[in-house]
Design a protein around this motif. Sequence first.
Motif: not given
Length: 163
Positions: A23, A63-64, A66, A83, A113, A117
Amino acid sequence: MSSHMTGRGTAGRPGAWPVRIRRATARDAKRLTALVRNSRAYEGPYAPMVAGYRVGPDYIDAHEVHVAVGDDGRVVGFYALVLSPPELDLMFVADTAQGLGVGRTLMTHMSERARAAGVTAVRVVSHPPAEGFYRSVGARRVGTVIANPPTVMWDRPELVIAV
């Protein structure tokens, strides 16, 4: 959360190139901004789109996001998954790491991921030269996003990746 994934060598480069996906943190913001602004994919007519672009700590927190980290500790790529609604907002691989499987490894991680979710499909508005890459990892084209001058001066492919 951190995971170890291995990208496979491609583009005539044999072997595997290991990367660790983790992350992103606020401390990565400057590195991610540099990856975006220095990308050779955005030279020439595409340069204005990323000239002042900034990946800020607030974006990373919201936000996600990575990053792919090489054995030497360098960040060699990243993605940002929004998302709601599900969209791959950013995906960059360092010029020196392209063709080594880093992008495919990031896309696999992104799909995992998204699935975790509860997402079933992710939208991608692609940089035109990257459409082939996205299609090679399973995306299908569903339309075209019309240019939005002065920031984006060209039409872009709209794709969907089933997860």
